[in-house]
Design a protein around this motif. Structure first.
Motif, PDB file in Angstrom:
ATOM      1  N   LEU A 142       0.773  -1.359  -0.038  1.00 36.13           N
ATOM      2  CA  LEU A 142       0.034   0.182  -0.147  1.00 36.13           C
ATOM      3  C   LEU A 142       0.953   1.325   0.041  1.00 36.13           C
ATOM      4  O   LEU A 142       0.467   2.036  -0.668  1.00 36.13           O
ATOM      5  N   VAL A 143       2.010   1.147   0.732  1.00 36.44           N
ATOM      6  CA  VAL A 143       2.801   2.367   0.696  1.00 36.44           C
ATOM      7  C   VAL A 143       3.362   2.566  -0.735  1.00 36.44           C
ATOM      8  O   VAL A 143       3.635   3.677  -0.966  1.00 36.44           O
ATOM      9  N   PHE A 144       3.881   1.492  -1.287  1.00 34.61           N
ATOM     10  CA  PHE A 144       4.441   1.681  -2.756  1.00 34.61           C
ATOM     11  C   PHE A 144       3.409   2.121  -3.590  1.00 34.61           C
ATOM     12  O   PHE A 144       3.865   2.974  -4.437  1.00 34.61           O
ATOM     13  N   LEU A 145       2.184   1.789  -3.470  1.00 36.48           N
ATOM     14  CA  LEU A 145       1.155   2.153  -4.440  1.00 36.48           C
ATOM     15  C   LEU A 145       1.021   3.789  -4.193  1.00 36.48           C
ATOM     16  O   LEU A 145       0.971   4.367  -5.095  1.00 36.48           O
ATOM     17  N   LEU A 146       0.653   3.915  -2.818  1.00 38.49           N
ATOM     18  CA  LEU A 146       0.616   5.345  -2.414  1.00 38.49           C
ATOM     19  C   LEU A 146       1.831   6.252  -2.689  1.00 38.49           C
ATOM     20  O   LEU A 146       1.549   7.638  -3.382  1.00 38.49           O
ATOM     21  N   GLY A 147       2.881   5.751  -2.824  1.00 33.44           N
ATOM     22  CA  GLY A 147       3.941   6.598  -3.495  1.00 33.44           C
ATOM     23  C   GLY A 147       4.289   6.727  -5.098  1.00 33.44           C
ATOM     24  O   GLY A 147       4.476   7.781  -5.570  1.00 33.44           O
ATOM     25  N   LEU A 148       3.634   5.678  -5.735  1.00 31.81           N
ATOM     26  CA  LEU A 148       3.333   5.872  -7.003  1.00 31.81           C
ATOM     27  C   LEU A 148       2.511   7.009  -7.359  1.00 31.81           C
ATOM     28  O   LEU A 148       2.840   7.610  -8.222  1.00 31.81           O
ATOM     29  N   LEU A 149       1.291   6.895  -6.723  1.00 31.04           N
ATOM     30  CA  LEU A 149       0.230   8.096  -6.952  1.00 31.04           C
ATOM     31  C   LEU A 149       0.742   9.281  -6.349  1.00 31.04           C
ATOM     32  O   LEU A 149       0.791  10.416  -7.050  1.00 31.04           O
ATOM     33  N   THR A 150       1.235   9.459  -5.403  1.00 22.96           N
ATOM     34  CA  THR A 150       1.961  10.709  -4.713  1.00 22.96           C
ATOM     35  C   THR A 150       2.839  11.301  -5.630  1.00 22.96           C
ATOM     36  O   THR A 150       2.955  12.566  -5.903  1.00 22.96           O
ATOM     37  N   GLY A 151       3.801  10.507  -6.325  1.00 25.01           N
ATOM     38  CA  GLY A 151       4.830  11.033  -7.377  1.00 25.01           C
ATOM     39  C   GLY A 151       4.297  11.790  -8.394  1.00 25.01           C
ATOM     40  O   GLY A 151       4.640  12.776  -8.823  1.00 25.01           O
ATOM     41  N   GLY A 152       3.038  10.934  -8.941  1.00 25.19           N
ATOM     42  CA  GLY A 152       2.432  11.829  -9.996  1.00 25.19           C
ATOM     43  C   GLY A 152       1.767  13.293  -9.653  1.00 25.19           C
ATOM     44  O   GLY A 152       2.008  14.102 -10.293  1.00 25.19           O
ATOM     45  N   LEU A 153       1.309  13.333  -8.565  1.00 24.30           N
ATOM     46  CA  LEU A 153       0.613  14.485  -8.046  1.00 24.30           C
ATOM     47  C   LEU A 153       1.615  15.520  -7.647  1.00 24.30           C
ATOM     48  O   LEU A 153       1.413  16.736  -7.980  1.00 24.30           O
ATOM     49  N   VAL A 154       2.739  15.124  -7.211  1.00 27.14           N
ATOM     50  CA  VAL A 154       3.824  16.149  -6.878  1.00 27.14           C
ATOM     51  C   VAL A 154       4.522  16.625  -8.095  1.00 27.14           C
ATOM     52  O   VAL A 154       4.692  17.853  -8.300  1.00 27.14           O
ATOM     53  N   LEU A 155       4.547  15.643  -9.249  1.00 27.04           N
ATOM     54  CA  LEU A 155       4.857  16.237 -10.457  1.00 27.04           C
ATOM     55  C   LEU A 155       4.127  17.359 -11.065  1.00 27.04           C
ATOM     56  O   LEU A 155       4.389  18.164 -11.694  1.00 27.04           O
ATOM     57  N   LEU A 156       2.747  17.145 -10.899  1.00 27.96           N
ATOM     58  CA  LEU A 156       1.742  17.968 -11.321  1.00 27.96           C
ATOM     59  C   LEU A 156       2.262  19.325 -10.692  1.00 27.96           C
ATOM     60  O   LEU A 156       1.941  20.248 -11.538  1.00 27.96           O
ATOM     61  N   GLY A 157       2.401  19.604  -9.528  1.00 25.05           N
ATOM     62  CA  GLY A 157       2.628  20.848  -8.988  1.00 25.05           C
ATOM     63  C   GLY A 157       3.961  21.376  -9.374  1.00 25.05           C
ATOM     64  O   GLY A 157       4.099  22.759  -9.407  1.00 25.05           O
ATOM     65  N   PHE A 158       4.623  20.633  -9.953  1.00 24.42           N
ATOM     66  CA  PHE A 158       6.308  21.357 -10.373  1.00 24.42           C
ATOM     67  C   PHE A 158       6.069  21.839 -11.948  1.00 24.42           C
ATOM     68  O   PHE A 158       6.388  22.779 -12.360  1.00 24.42           O
ATOM     69  N   ASP A 159       5.693  20.967 -12.737  1.00 24.86           N
ATOM     70  CA  ASP A 159       5.692  20.797 -14.335  1.00 24.86           C
ATOM     71  C   ASP A 159       4.758  19.829 -14.748  1.00 24.86           C
ATOM     72  O   ASP A 159       5.006  18.883 -15.109  1.00 24.86           O
ATOM     73  N   ARG A 160       3.363  20.469 -14.969  1.00 25.52           N
ATOM     74  CA  ARG A 160       2.437  19.623 -15.768  1.00 25.52           C
ATOM     75  C   ARG A 160       2.899  18.989 -17.147  1.00 25.52           C
ATOM     76  O   ARG A 160       2.414  17.810 -17.324  1.00 25.52           O
ATOM     77  N   SER A 161       3.555  19.736 -17.669  1.00 29.04           N
ATOM     78  CA  SER A 161       4.011  19.266 -19.026  1.00 29.04           C
ATOM     79  C   SER A 161       5.035  17.918 -18.743  1.00 29.04           C
ATOM     80  O   SER A 161       5.129  17.167 -20.141  1.00 29.04           O
ATOM     81  N   MET A 162       5.506  17.711 -17.794  1.00 33.90           N
ATOM     82  CA  MET A 162       6.445  16.409 -17.802  1.00 33.90           C
ATOM     83  C   MET A 162       5.534  15.125 -17.572  1.00 33.90           C
ATOM     84  O   MET A 162       6.003  14.113 -17.707  1.00 33.90           O
ATOM     85  N   LEU A 163       4.313  15.447 -17.224  1.00 29.18           N
ATOM     86  CA  LEU A 163       3.282  14.096 -17.426  1.00 29.18           C
ATOM     87  C   LEU A 163       2.999  13.685 -18.954  1.00 29.18           C
ATOM     88  O   LEU A 163       3.286  14.404 -19.692  1.00 29.18           O
ATOM     89  N   ALA A 164       2.759  12.426 -18.931  1.00 31.63           N
ATOM     90  CA  ALA A 164       2.367  11.864 -20.322  1.00 31.63           C
ATOM     91  C   ALA A 164       1.340  12.727 -20.865  1.00 31.63           C
ATOM     92  O   ALA A 164       0.314  13.299 -20.311  1.00 31.63           O
TER      93      ALA A 164
END
Length: 146
Positions: free
Chosen positions: A52-74
């Motif tokens: 669960l912590v691993f899955l949460l880390g995957l999801l959190t990483g994407g959300l954090v990336l949204l805050g920095f640079d939305r264009s880095m997401l797929a």
């Protein structure tokens, strides 16, 4: 290739390598996302907790990336929602048939020189390339060049 980003790809590869090495060294587990997430409903206690912590880390990483640079997401897919759902189901079926996914076989299995993982990776990469060719150039779907 309009989305060629060698810097981001290199950073992503380094992070995947570090994460898979840390999970193996700290937990003795292979970083196979389909196996980690797929076993969540079947496990209990500490075995479920780290998943669960691993899955949460995957999801959190994407959300954090949204805050920095939305264009880095797929970038957005040109496919419809039903096509994306069908593709997801087919990937899930393939993951079960192949007894693992790209992260487990492609990253960790090849690094361990596992013959089974090397063959599995070659098969799913060839299948993916063939699928793209058929969908774009034979069926003329998805914006491929005719």
């Amino acid at each position: 290739m309009s989305h060629f980003t060698p810097g981001a790809a290199t950073l992503g590869g380094l992070l995947l390598g570090i994460a898979s090495s840390l999970l193996f060294v700290a937990n003795g587990r292979i970083l196979g996302i389909s196996g980690i997430v797929g076993q969540i409903p079947l496990t209990t206690g500490s075995d479920r907790s780290w998943r669960l912590v691993f899955l949460l880390g995957l999801l959190t990483g994407g959300l954090v990336l949204l805050g920095f640079d939305r264009s880095m997401l797929a970038f957005a897919s040109e496919q419809t929602v039903p096509t994306a759902v069908a593709a997801g189901v087919l990937v899930g079926v393939g993951t079960r048939l192949g007894n693992g996914c790209t992260s487990g076989h492609g990253l960790c299995g090849i690094a361990r020189l596992s013959r089974r993982s090397i063959v599995a990776t070659l098969v799913f990469m060839a299948t993916g390339a063939l699928t793209v060719f058929v969908v774009r150039h034979v069926l003329h779907l998805g914006g491929g060049v005719s």
